[in-house]
Design a protein around this motif. Structure first.
Motif, mmCIF file in Angstrom:
data_model
loop_
_atom_site.group_PDB
_atom_site.id
_atom_site.type_symbol
_atom_site.label_atom_id
_atom_site.label_comp_id
_atom_site.label_asym_id
_atom_site.label_seq_id
_atom_site.Cartn_x
_atom_site.Cartn_y
_atom_site.Cartn_z
ATOM 1 N N ILE A 38 -12.590 2.961 -6.921
ATOM 2 C CA ILE A 38 -12.872 2.508 -7.993
ATOM 3 C C ILE A 38 -14.225 1.987 -8.359
ATOM 4 N N ASN A 48 -9.124 1.816 -3.834
ATOM 5 C CA ASN A 48 -7.300 1.409 -4.643
ATOM 6 C C ASN A 48 -6.208 1.857 -3.626
ATOM 7 N N LYS A 49 -5.461 0.576 -3.177
ATOM 8 C CA LYS A 49 -5.088 1.056 -1.672
ATOM 9 C C LYS A 49 -3.486 1.114 -1.904
ATOM 10 N N THR A 50 -3.319 2.469 -1.879
ATOM 11 C CA THR A 50 -1.344 2.585 -2.236
ATOM 12 C C THR A 50 -0.296 2.168 -1.732
ATOM 13 N N ARG A 51 1.028 2.002 -2.523
ATOM 14 C CA ARG A 51 1.941 1.144 -2.401
ATOM 15 C C ARG A 51 2.687 2.264 -0.691
ATOM 16 N N THR A 66 -5.658 1.538 5.159
ATOM 17 C CA THR A 66 -6.567 2.178 4.273
ATOM 18 C C THR A 66 -7.864 1.982 5.205
ATOM 19 N N THR A 92 0.200 -2.343 -4.127
ATOM 20 C CA THR A 92 -0.516 -1.391 -4.875
ATOM 21 C C THR A 92 -1.661 -2.561 -5.043
ATOM 22 N N GLY A 93 -3.253 -1.289 -5.346
ATOM 23 C CA GLY A 93 -4.115 -2.450 -6.603
ATOM 24 C C GLY A 93 -5.135 -2.314 -5.500
ATOM 25 N N ALA A 94 -6.378 -3.464 -6.278
ATOM 26 C CA ALA A 94 -7.922 -2.634 -5.739
ATOM 27 C C ALA A 94 -8.021 -4.044 -4.731
ATOM 28 N N ARG A 118 -9.953 -13.391 -8.618
ATOM 29 C CA ARG A 118 -8.750 -11.513 -9.031
ATOM 30 C C ARG A 118 -7.806 -12.277 -9.946
#
Length: 148
Positions: A38, A48-51, A66, A92-94, A118
């Motif tokens: 990102i 961006n961490k995936t679910r 990750t 998921t998210g930054a 955040r």
């Protein structure tokens, strides 16, 4: 690392592994294919961490997290990554990381002093009326199906 510097100041720093609690994390690099950057600078990395993926390994030699993927993305010549924030496995998210241990205390201080903020967004089922603040623990409702 925690001294203010001004214009014209000359700063020379030499870092050795003993300067840090865990200077070179034991992270086995994994495939970098899932790393979605990102934001990136010479010292900071936000991905961006995936679910469904774990933020970091919990066991020695664990792979598929990750952190493993980011280690592969950075390459073997980098000392990091170092995690500044974490997200639950199903979230998921930054995810903020540094590439070098020298940046960790600076960013930790910035987070503690609210210079880095955040914001969390959530998908909900149904309709919310009015406005307010959630200030109690939240969790998964087993009776609701996943929407994603």
């Amino acid at each position: 690392m925690n001294q203010l510097v001004g214009p014209g100041d000359l700063v020379q720093m030499t870092f050795v592994p003993d300067d840090f609690k865990e200077p070179f994390p034991e992270v086995d690099p994994d495939s970098a294919a899932t790393v979605a950057v990102i934001y990136e600078t010479a010292d900071l990395l936000i991905v961006n961490k995936t679910r469904g993926s774990k933020t970091h390994p919990n066991q020695p030699s664990e792979r598929g997290t990750t952190l493993n993927h980011v280690a592969a993305y950075l390459g073997a010549d980098q000392p990091g990554p170092y995690i500044l924030s974490r997200l639950d496995q199903e979230t998921t998210g930054a995810l903020m990381m540094t590439k070098t241990p020298a940046v960790v205390p600076i960013m930790v201080r910035n987070i503690a002093e609210k210079r880095v903020q955040r914001t969390y967004l959530a998908w909900v089922a149904g309709h919310l009326a009015g406005e307010g603040t959630f200030d109690a623990p939240i969790g998964r409702d087993g009776s609701v199906k996943n929407l994603v």
